[in-house]
Design a protein around this motif. Structure first.
Motif, PDB file in Angstrom:
ATOM      1  N   ILE A 153      31.875  -2.803  98.759  1.00  0.00           N
ATOM      2  CA  ILE A 153      32.106  -1.784  97.731  1.00  0.00           C
ATOM      3  C   ILE A 153      30.837  -1.558  96.912  1.00  0.00           C
ATOM      4  O   ILE A 153      30.486  -0.431  96.583  1.00  0.00           O
TER       5      ILE A 153
ATOM      6  N   GLU B  38      21.514  -0.627  98.947  1.00  0.00           N
ATOM      7  CA  GLU B  38      22.782  -1.263  98.540  1.00  0.00           C
ATOM      8  C   GLU B  38      22.571  -2.770  98.379  1.00  0.00           C
ATOM      9  O   GLU B  38      23.087  -3.389  97.445  1.00  0.00           O
TER      10      GLU B  38
ATOM     11  N   ARG C 274      35.684   5.629 101.556  1.00  0.00           N
ATOM     12  CA  ARG C 274      36.242   4.712 100.558  1.00  0.00           C
ATOM     13  C   ARG C 274      36.948   5.480  99.439  1.00  0.00           C
ATOM     14  O   ARG C 274      38.031   5.099  98.989  1.00  0.00           O
ATOM     15  N   GLN C 275      36.324   6.569  98.992  1.00  0.00           N
ATOM     16  CA  GLN C 275      36.904   7.354  97.906  1.00  0.00           C
ATOM     17  C   GLN C 275      38.221   7.995  98.339  1.00  0.00           C
ATOM     18  O   GLN C 275      39.204   7.991  97.589  1.00  0.00           O
TER      19      GLN C 275
ATOM     20  N   HIS D  25      38.732  -2.891 101.783  1.00  0.00           N
ATOM     21  CA  HIS D  25      37.788  -1.824 101.469  1.00  0.00           C
ATOM     22  C   HIS D  25      36.427  -2.008 102.107  1.00  0.00           C
ATOM     23  O   HIS D  25      35.649  -1.058 102.188  1.00  0.00           O
TER      24      HIS D  25
ATOM     25  N   THR E 266      30.731   9.987 105.716  1.00  0.00           N
ATOM     26  CA  THR E 266      30.008   8.892 105.062  1.00  0.00           C
ATOM     27  C   THR E 266      30.979   7.793 104.655  1.00  0.00           C
ATOM     28  O   THR E 266      32.165   8.044 104.420  1.00  0.00           O
TER      29      THR E 266
ATOM     30  N   LYS F 135      30.870   6.195 101.841  1.00  0.00           N
ATOM     31  CA  LYS F 135      31.235   6.435 100.440  1.00  0.00           C
ATOM     32  C   LYS F 135      32.426   7.385 100.351  1.00  0.00           C
ATOM     33  O   LYS F 135      33.388   7.132  99.601  1.00  0.00           O
TER      34      LYS F 135
ATOM     35  N   GLY G  45      27.383  14.750 101.140  1.00  0.00           N
ATOM     36  CA  GLY G  45      27.219  13.637 102.078  1.00  0.00           C
ATOM     37  C   GLY G  45      27.066  14.125 103.514  1.00  0.00           C
ATOM     38  O   GLY G  45      26.267  13.593 104.283  1.00  0.00           O
TER      39      GLY G  45
END
Length: 897
Positions: free
Chosen positions: A896, A848, A577-578, A893, A572, A574, A712
């Motif tokens: 976000i 989003e 990015r993490q 990134h 995913t 998300k 996810g």
């Protein structure tokens, strides 16, 4: 002699702000279009011969009948409701009737006029040909349904024509039909038309004929060739002295189909191939038949499948089975990569001196100037007026010229008419969906090899649409090549059956379990052949399971310290990015860390894609690669030619894991990472190890087996049982060998027998996923055209193509253009011309976008509205201003939120 009534009707009119009072009489436009059809359906040309063969009639007979029908394509324009759209043209034309509103399109009005009035009245008339009688008239309806649907959709039926036509209009139309019969069918043999079997054979052929009607109408509407004529002239004289001569010029102005070059061996296409792979040798030597044929090539990553497919393509073209090629890929990124590979090759398919066209077809096609430059199309300098059918732009009935210009300006569609097209599978799938102008897409594919790469990569919805496309393409004489690293047996059987349905033949029985690597060729003397694969890509991959994200980060730090380049594929955006942030926090140098996912603005995505290929692609050097880490999503999973020293992957279905492993030590390199291109040399980086981030596949797994660390993953790949089976086979084996274990791994997860191994507790989740798959197939059945019904309104739920889905997503996505505030005005985020706004666009899930939208200050909302008025390109796009105080998007990134 009294002047015919039909000379009081206009068919084309100049835009009132361009050429006031200029118009073209309706009977002349009808003959212009018929004359173009006369040229397009030359009896000695492949298109006419193939259609005649399918219909089991003579090419000359088909040409004569269909050209007569084309002359009647615009009967609906005799409607007083239509004629009243322009009251400024001439006093010689019929007067408008204010009580008649033009609320239905002229294409449907024409078909309904035939059904309700003209056919009955003609049957009552003395026959024009005593020996033939009038019975043939009652067999004409399906042919007229095809030609009256020339605006890209079949006509409506059962409209009350009295609401649109005056008695005088019906008389004029009647007189024109009678004169057209005399002009075209004076000594015609009507007997084949009376055969009920012909009506049945017409249904599958009607889709191509509808494409011919659309193309004939567009070309016949081109004022560069067909100048307006408003003075009455005998139809026979106009046909012979004007229409036929001008049609030759109109058709000759189309890009010529270049002459095909005979296949001269592998080196003639690919000078970089020193020794062909076993699959490429198969492509050179496999005997071809004289009919459309299907190839399915399954081999490991790096076995040269694309080159083998292109070899087969040129051989099929040499055989006279195709004039061109359309390559369908899963994503924009893979389409871009394929274009670069094709750039030097596609011209070699054709004779020297020819100018074959190469076009890109996907959602960001205008951003690649190279594609724009690759096709030259004549621009039409004079335009017709549009027929306004409503106040809104979406309700507007565009003229044929306006449609033609819009179509040719959109290279996604044009790619299917170009000699060689490269794009996403979506553009081809629209040929079997009830989307306006699907018939032209199907016609464009007709004389092409359809090459579908990564055929395993599509969900159940797209697979079902692909089945329909294979059936339709086989029916119209097209050949297909499908490529995959690995295909489940059931999928292979389904694809073969679909193609044979199109041929009207029973599908062959395939071996079960099949060997691997495998070439499937049908119809053929030998349908399945096991192929060896080249030594360089035979290998054993060790599997090491990592239980936690901390273990993954520790492994990455070890690899970076050793100077290795690493990729971690997360499921995913998300999670990606993490993990990127976690690695920065863990001390990984930001200059050695990259993030690549789908939520970057196009300008940043292009830069990241190029950088990824530079640092990890075929030409990457030890200096590029040393200690570099890429955190990516599925965007690197397919077709991008990338090579990593270390690969870490989140748990995913087995075919995707094999695909991801194909990016691990993909190229032969020495211990430092230098590329080695000599044949027979082994990779010197040691045994490849694939690190699998996954929970342990315990036999007593409970419903929370994937949670919380892999929530996810379960959202993206909901068939939890298949994930458990994947982990079980990989972890249990500890390694797998390619190609030897590929088939066992695939069938060990996807076969019916494998399902019995799934723990009972996980079966609930698996059953939900199976239900979802069935729902996707049902949705595809609902959406796909009922091709066996023929080109008729009831064959599908027709709509504009923007509202017909080629993919199903969990959530709708929204195109959002990023903007920055400069001197009180909103400017595009991308500092690039000429496509600054397109390059500033990012696709976001709807939820989003809604969150981001709430953060837009009130004072900027009026600026956004003003901007949308000024920039037509933003009319259907959302706009998100980026403010300095907010960190909602960054070039490193992506979005976000």
């Amino acid at each position: 002699m009294a002047e015919k009534l039909y000379y009081k009707y206009w068919g084309k009119a100049g835009a009132d702000d361009v050429r006031n009072n200029s118009y073209h009489l309706l009977p002349y436009h009808c003959l212009d279009v018929a004359a173009v059809g006369w040229q397009l359906l030359k009896p000695d040309m492949p298109l006419c011969k193939q259609l005649a063969k399918q219909l089991e009639i003579e090419p000359e007979w088909l040409r004569t009948l269909f050209v007569f029908c084309l002359a009647l394509h615009d009967l609906g324009k005799f409607a007083r409701a239509f004629q009243g759209l322009r009251q400024d043209l001439s006093v010689d034309l019929v007067k408008a009737n204010s009580r008649m509103s033009y609320s239905e399109r002229h294409d449907s009005l024409g078909f309904c006029l035939w059904q309700e009035t003209l056919q009955t009245k003609l049957l009552e008339q003395p026959p024009s040909n005593e020996s033939a009688g009038n019975e043939w008239l009652s067999h004409l309806e399906p042919w007229l349904e095809i030609v009256t649907g020339h605006h890209g959709m079949p006509p409506k039926t059962n409209l009350r024509t009295r609401n649109f036509f005056e008695v005088e209009d019906e008389q004029a139309a009647m007189a024109f039909v009678q004169d057209a019969i005399a002009l075209f069918l004076g000594d015609f043999d009507f007997k084949p038309l009376l055969d009920k079997a012909l009506k049945k054979r017409l249904k599958p052929a009607s889709w191509q004929l509808a494409g011919v009607a659309v193309l004939a109408d567009w070309l016949g509407s081109n004022q560069d060739h067909f100048k307006y004529c408003d003075k009455p002239k005998d139809l026979n004289v106009y046909w012979r002295e004007i229409a036929l001569k001008k049609a030759v010029n109109a058709v000759n102005a189309l890009p010529k189909t270049p002459g095909v070059s005979a296949f001269q061996g592998v080196k003639s296409l690919f000078d970089f191939i020193q020794e062909p792979t076993p699959l490429q040798k198969y492509a050179v030597n496999e005997p071809l038949t004289e009919q459309p044929q299907l190839f399915i090539l399954e081999d490991v990553t790096g076995a040269g499948k694309t080159e083998a497919a292109l070899i087969l393509t040129q051989r099929l073209m040499t055989q006279g089975l195709a004039d061109g090629l359309y390559i369908a890929l899963p994503t924009m990124a893979t389409a871009n990569a394929m274009y670069k590979r094709l750039g030097d090759v596609y011209r070699k398919f054709y004779q020297s001196g020819c100018e074959p066209s190469l076009i890109l077809a996907h959602g960001a096609r205008e951003l690649s100037q190279a594609f724009q430059d690759s096709v030259v199309l004549a621009k039409q300098s004079i335009i017709d007026g549009d027929y306004l059918n409503g106040k809104n732009e979406e309700d507007q009935e565009l003229s044929a010229t306006a449609y033609c210009n819009a179509w040719l300006a959109d290279s996604r569609k044009k790619a299917l008419l170009a000699d060689v097209g490269v794009g996403t599978l979506d553009q081809a799938l629209l040929a079997v969906l009830p989307a306006r102008h699907q018939s032209l897409r199907l016609l464009g594919l007709g004389r092409k090899v359809l090459l579908v790469d990564e055929v395993h990569a599509y969900d159940s919805y797209m697979q079902k649409l692909l089945d329909a496309l294979l059936e339709a393409h086989a029916r119209q004489g097209g050949s297909v090549i499908l490529l995959s690293a690995t295909l489940p047996q059931t999928m292979r059987e389904t694809l073969v059956k679909a193609f044979h349905n199109g041929l009207g033949q029973a599908a062959p029985t395939l071996s079960d379990p099949a060997q691997y690597p495998l070439a499937t060729h049908t119809p053929a003397a030998t349908v399945e052949q096991q192929i060896d694969t080249r030594e360089a890509v035979k290998r054993t991959v060790n599997i090491q399971r990592l239980n936690s994200e901390d273990e993954v980060i520790a492994q990455i730090r070890i690899a970076v310290a050793a100077g290795h380049c690493v990729c971690w594929i997360r499921n995913t955006v998300k999670a990606a990015r993490q993990s990127y942030q976690d690695l920065l926090d863990a001390g990984i140098d930001a200059n050695r860390l990259s993030l690549f996912h789908s939520r970057f603005a196009m300008i940043d995505r292009q830069e990241i894609e190029n950088r990824t290929l530079q640092y990890f692609g075929d030409g990457s050097t030890p200096e590029h690669r040393k200690g570099q880490v890429l955190i990516a999503t599925q965007v690197v999973e397919q077709s991008l030619d990338l090579d990593f020293d270390v690969m870490i992957t989140d748990l995913a279905p087995i075919d995707l894991i094999i695909q991801r492993a194909g990016r691990l030590m993909r190229h032969i390199r020495d211990a430092q990472g230098n590329r080695i291109r000599q044949e027979g040399v082994k990779d010197q980086r040691g045994t490849p190890t694939l690190y699998l981030f996954s929970p342990h596949p315990v036999e007593d797994a409970d419903a929370n087996w994937l949670k919380p660390d892999h929530t996810g993953t379960q959202a993206i790949y909901p068939h939890i049982g298949q994930l458990w089976l994947t982990a079980k086979h990989l972890v249990g084996r500890g390694r797998f060998a390619m190609p030897d274990d590929a088939r066992d791994l695939i069938e060990g997860v996807y076969s019916f027998d494998a399902e019995a191994e799934i723990p009972d507790v996980l079966l609930d989740g698996s059953m939900q996923a199976t239900s979802k798959t069935m729902a996707q197939k049902s949705m595809a059945d609902l959406n796909v055209l009922k091709l066996n019904k023929g080109y008729t309104r009831s064959s599908g739920d027709w709509d504009e193509e923007t509202r017909i889905p080629t993919r199903l997503t969990e959530e709708e996505t929204v195109s959002v253009a990023l903007a920055i505030l400069e001197n009180g005005q909103l400017k595009p985020y991308a500092k690039a011309e000429p496509y600054a706004w397109a390059l500033s666009t990012v696709k976001l899930p709807e939820h989003e976008w809604k969150k981001a939208q709430q953060q837009i200050p009130e004072n900027l909302k009026s600026l956004i509205e003003t901007l949308k008025v000024e920039q037509k390109a933003l009319r259907w796009v959302e706009v998100l201003p980026l403010e300095e105080r907010q960190v909602i998007y960054s070039s490193r990134h992506g979005f976000i939120g």
